[in-house]
Design an enzyme around this catalytic site. Structure first.
Site, PDB file in Angstrom:
ATOM      1  N   GLN A  24       0.900  -1.154  -0.012  1.00 18.87           N
ATOM      2  CA  GLN A  24      -0.215   0.070   0.046  1.00 18.87           C
ATOM      3  C   GLN A  24       0.747   1.230  -0.114  1.00 18.87           C
ATOM      4  O   GLN A  24       1.556   1.456   0.760  1.00 18.87           O
ATOM      5  CB  GLN A  24      -1.058  -0.068   1.211  1.00 18.87           C
TER       6      GLN A  24
ATOM      7  N   SER B  26       1.257   7.089   2.263  1.00 16.01           N
ATOM      8  CA  SER B  26       2.194   8.140   3.069  1.00 16.01           C
ATOM      9  C   SER B  26       3.224   8.615   2.110  1.00 16.01           C
ATOM     10  O   SER B  26       3.780   8.026   1.249  1.00 16.01           O
ATOM     11  CB  SER B  26       2.935   7.639   4.316  1.00 16.01           C
TER      12      SER B  26
ATOM     13  N   SER C 187       5.671  -0.781   3.613  1.00 20.61           N
ATOM     14  CA  SER C 187       6.007  -1.882   4.095  1.00 20.61           C
ATOM     15  C   SER C 187       5.898  -2.969   3.018  1.00 20.61           C
ATOM     16  O   SER C 187       5.238  -2.995   2.096  1.00 20.61           O
ATOM     17  CB  SER C 187       4.944  -2.487   5.094  1.00 20.61           C
TER      18      SER C 187
ATOM     19  N   GLU D  11      -7.222  -0.906   7.881  1.00 25.38           N
ATOM     20  CA  GLU D  11      -5.807  -0.778   8.136  1.00 25.38           C
ATOM     21  C   GLU D  11      -5.923  -0.801   9.821  1.00 25.38           C
ATOM     22  O   GLU D  11      -5.334  -1.573  10.207  1.00 25.38           O
ATOM     23  CB  GLU D  11      -5.251   0.463   8.055  1.00 25.38           C
TER      24      GLU D  11
ATOM     25  N   GLU E 198      -1.835  10.128  18.758  1.00 21.82           N
ATOM     26  CA  GLU E 198      -2.678  11.292  18.556  1.00 21.82           C
ATOM     27  C   GLU E 198      -3.878  11.150  17.600  1.00 21.82           C
ATOM     28  O   GLU E 198      -4.852  11.597  17.850  1.00 21.82           O
ATOM     29  CB  GLU E 198      -1.713  12.500  18.267  1.00 21.82           C
TER      30      GLU E 198
END
Lengths: 403, 370
Positions: free
Chosen positions: A123, A126, A158, A241, A370
């Site tokens: 995937q 990012s 990954s 995810e 967060e």
């Protein structure tokens, strides 16, 4: 209230147990294979016997099984030493997205080899400029005939180096606000113009990669959803995810630290006799137990054919910091020996040191602590989003640095 | 896997919620807090009429003979409403002690009256500051007579029956004492939660009879605490949810710097962490309820796990509820004080967080040694 299977579940469980008992690969069968070879051998064996991707439809290589049956299979499989999977992202995140948005012909082509482990998927979301703020990604796709031409960079991918295919979100229109200018594709990871560079982590490993795109061509037929609909498609992936990436891993759990505290001294007596040690251990026990029984509650919902409540959203936010705090505490218990990270010299072959150095990554991957807290606040408690100063502004006009 | 309350138990929860919403709003809590009544007598009577006080008492003693899962449901709902009644003293502690150790005659005499709510029971252990121990008891039982002082005794001023831990020749012993007799004097004491009354109880040669075996009192107390801890934990979880909901509703409606304070991450993360703690506590309470209702050997571990989690969750939610309200949360006029008071009262009754953390690890050690 009990922990028992229904009769149907019990029958399914014994069927699973019987199959696993005679089919889990032996060390002799695996010898000479690297971790990728081992994982592929085990996955193919499960697939051939109808035990891969249980919940998928049969025509896509699955078993058409229920959610509780998948849970039961996972529970039983985890009782054996089996090769570590390299398919979680492909099967857990890429596949649900494909099955929701790709054509039937594409799914018939791509899902069975993904289920069998013969093809591995990754995937690519990012980017250096788009992490927690994923929609701020900048890698450009420009239409050229029946293709899109892609230039830019992805990061934290990954398994990119052993993947055959990948899903990705790209910026197709920088002149509209950020969420509206995104489009979702899948691509062949062997396409010309892709360069993959491993990222060495503070833990010493290199599970992630940077992936560079230079004039990479993706056929428009591999677009999922409409042009500009990429954010909506991405949400399908992201919803899956958080279910795939747990907070565990590393093996630094209550039992291992409790056991250590019995064997090392603190203030002239076994550390486990120290009240401050006992109180800390009690708190971690409470967290582990709470997660375990939260899982049982979700299993109960699945068993009844219901959708589990939002309670499972706490798993990563509890598990990842716990892993870090327990590892840190274990190193403290080891006193100066805590610094030694050596498979021969360290306690448990360096498990605590590996957890100490690996857990910062757990608190970041798949949504930082967060972001996970924001998700609970917004989706579970119904609190409003924070103010977004980039809302409604063309993406190209959004500030990207202090200067 | 069937780790969930049954449909009947959920129905009971709905009934309890609608009843308590009507009969036990936070106004009722405030009325006890501000007034001079030690508890809400009307609510106690209605709760008793509905059979809640009789939940786990066997039918032969005029009880309902229901399971601890039903009692768990009731405990959570009473906790959610911060109910100003002596339910925990009478039901989780005194009734449980009688069920565990009472003779047939004792049970036949007391349990029907406790089932109907006519008799309120309480438990008297502590005498001075700090965790009591089997060696620390100064109250003395000898020849059917009890002498000594207990402070504080939750509901000691309104109860009819006390189960008192006292030193005896055989060792620590639990005794039953009818509080309406000449050898007993009691006076209310001021506490951090005036919505639940507490007393100093002095015994001066009061008539008392042994509950269970002489010298077995401390062990009995631990067994009662292990059972009560699960029910206390459910009350704490109910209260923690109330505190989180109060904070959430206030944050959504309160605007600062031009927007709802619920949109600030400083507030959102605080409330998300309260949700996490509440969820861990709730799931551990399921474990405790399962262990209690099935009389599982691992009850001491399950009870301690539920108790520690619930104590931590309620404290966090109740203090951060005040913080989320800002200055108004610190005023007498606002209701934030109720969960904050009750969270600490429940936390230190039957043993504090540290006491239960120690019990938890001891139980793990026993399990590993077995």
């Amino acid at each position: 209230m009990d922990f028992n299977d229904t009769q149907q579940e019990a029958e399914f469980r014994s069927e699973v147990q019987a199959w696993l008992a005679s089919n889990v690969p032996t060390e002799a069968e695996l010898s000479g294979l690297d971790y990728i070879g081992r994982a592929k051998l085990w996955q193919k064996r499960k697939y051939d016997a109808g035990w891969a991707c249980l919940r998928w439809p049969k025509e896509h290589g699955g078993r058409g099984a229920s959610a509780i049956e998948q849970v039961i299979f996972n529970q039983e499989e985890s009782k054996f030493e089996t090769p570590d999977g390299i398919f979680a992202i492909g099967q857990g995140m890429c596949a649900p997205t494909m099955m929701t948005w790709a054509t039937e012909a594409q799914n018939q082509r791509f899902m069975p080899p993904l289920a069998s482990g013969e093809e591995v998927w990754c995937q690519l979301f990012s980017e250096p400029a788009g992490g927690s703020d994923l929609a701020a990604l900048r890698t450009r796709a420009v239409k050229d005939g029946d293709d899109w031409i892609v230039n830019g960079q992805k990061i934290w991918t990954s398994g990119a180096h052993y993947s055959d295919y990948g899903v990705l979100v790209l910026r197709t229109d920088p002149d509209v606000p950020k969420h509206q200018g995104l489009t979702y594709f899948f691509l062949d990871m062997k396409s010309p113009g892709i360069e993959i560079k491993p990222i060495k982590q503070i833990s010493g490993g290199a599970n992630f990669n940077e992936v560079y795109f230079t004039d990479v061509r993706i056929p428009d037929a591999q677009r999922l959803g409409a042009v500009g609909q990429g954010w909506q498609v991405a949400l399908t992936t992201l919803m899956n995810e958080r279910a795939s990436i747990g907070g565990g891993g590393g093996g630094c759990n209550f039992d291992s630290v409790f056991d250590l505290a019995k064997r090392v001294n603190l203030a002239g007596r076994p550390a486990i006799e120290d009240p401050s040690v006992r109180r800390k251990l009690a708190d971690w026990y409470v967290q582990e137990s709470g997660l375990k029984f939260t899982g049982y509650r979700s299993m109960t919902a699945l068993s009844k054919g219901e959708i589990p409540g939002p309670e499972n959203s706490i798993g990563k936010l509890v598990g990842a910091p716990k892993q870090q705090d327990m590892a840190s505490f274990a190193l403290d218990l080891l006193d100066q020996h805590g610094v030694i990270w050596d498979s021969e010299l360290s306690e448990k072959a360096g498990l605590f040191q590996a957890a100490y150095m690996g857990s910062p990554g757990l608190r970041i991957a798949g949504g930082t602590d967060e972001i996970m807290a924001n998700i609970i606040a917004e989706r579970v408690l119904g609190l409003p989003q924070d103010v977004r100063v980039d809302k409604g502004i063309p993406f190209k006009d959004v500030p990207t640095s202090a200067s | 896997m069937n780790f969930e309350f049954s449909e009947e138990q959920n129905l009971l929860r709905e009934q309890a919620q609608s009843f308590l919403k009507d009969q036990c709003s936070l106004k009722a809590v405030r009325a006890v807090l501000d007034g001079d009544q030690p508890f809400d007598q009307g609510l106690w009577q209605k709760v008793s009429e509905m059979g809640w006080t009789a939940t786990t008492i066997p039918e032969e003693y005029d009880g309902l003979g229901l399971s601890y899962l039903e009692l768990s449901v009731i405990a959570e709902e009473l906790g959610r409403q911060i109910a100003p009644i002596p339910f925990s003293s009478s039901v989780y502690l005194a009734t449980e002690a009688l069920l565990l150790a009472g003779s047939d005659a004792q049970k036949a005499h007391w349990l029907p009256q406790m089932a109907s709510g006519a008799v309120i029971g309480c438990l008297a252990v502590n005498e001075s500051a700090g965790e009591p121990g089997p060696e620390s008891l100064t109250s003395r039982f000898r020849g059917g007579s009890l002498t000594g002082s207990k402070i504080p005794v939750a509901d000691g001023d309104i109860a009819h029956l006390a189960i008192v831990l006292a030193a005896a020749d055989e060792g620590p012993t639990a005794v039953l004492v009818d509080l309406n007799q000449a050898g007993v004097s009691r006076s209310s004491v001021q506490t951090i939660d005036p919505s639940r009354s507490h007393a100093r109880v002095d015994f001066d040669g009061a008539a008392a009879e042994v509950l269970g075996q002489p010298g077995d009192g401390w062990s009995l107390l631990q067994r009662v605490y292990d059972r009560a801890a699960v029910l206390f934990a459910w009350e704490q979880v109910g209260g923690a949810e109330t505190a989180l909901n109060m904070a959430k509703e206030y944050a959504l409606g309160r605007f600062a710097f031009g927007r709802s304070i619920a949109s600030y991450q400083a507030i959102k993360h605080k409330l998300a962490h309260a949700y996490v703690k509440n969820t861990l506590a709730r799931s551990n309470c399921y474990y405790g309820a399962w262990a209690l209702s099935t009389n599982a050997a691992e009850l001491p571990l399950a009870a301690a796990t539920a108790r520690v989690a619930a104590t931590q969750a309620y404290y966090y939610a109740s203090k951060e509820n005040i913080q989320t309200h800002g200055g108004m949360g610190f005023t007498w006029e606002f209701d934030c004080q109720f969960p904050y008071r009750r969270s600490k009262l429940l936390a230190v009754t039957i043993g504090s967080e540290a006491v239960w953390q120690e019990k938890l690890i001891s139980a793990v050690e026993s399990a590993h040694a077995a």
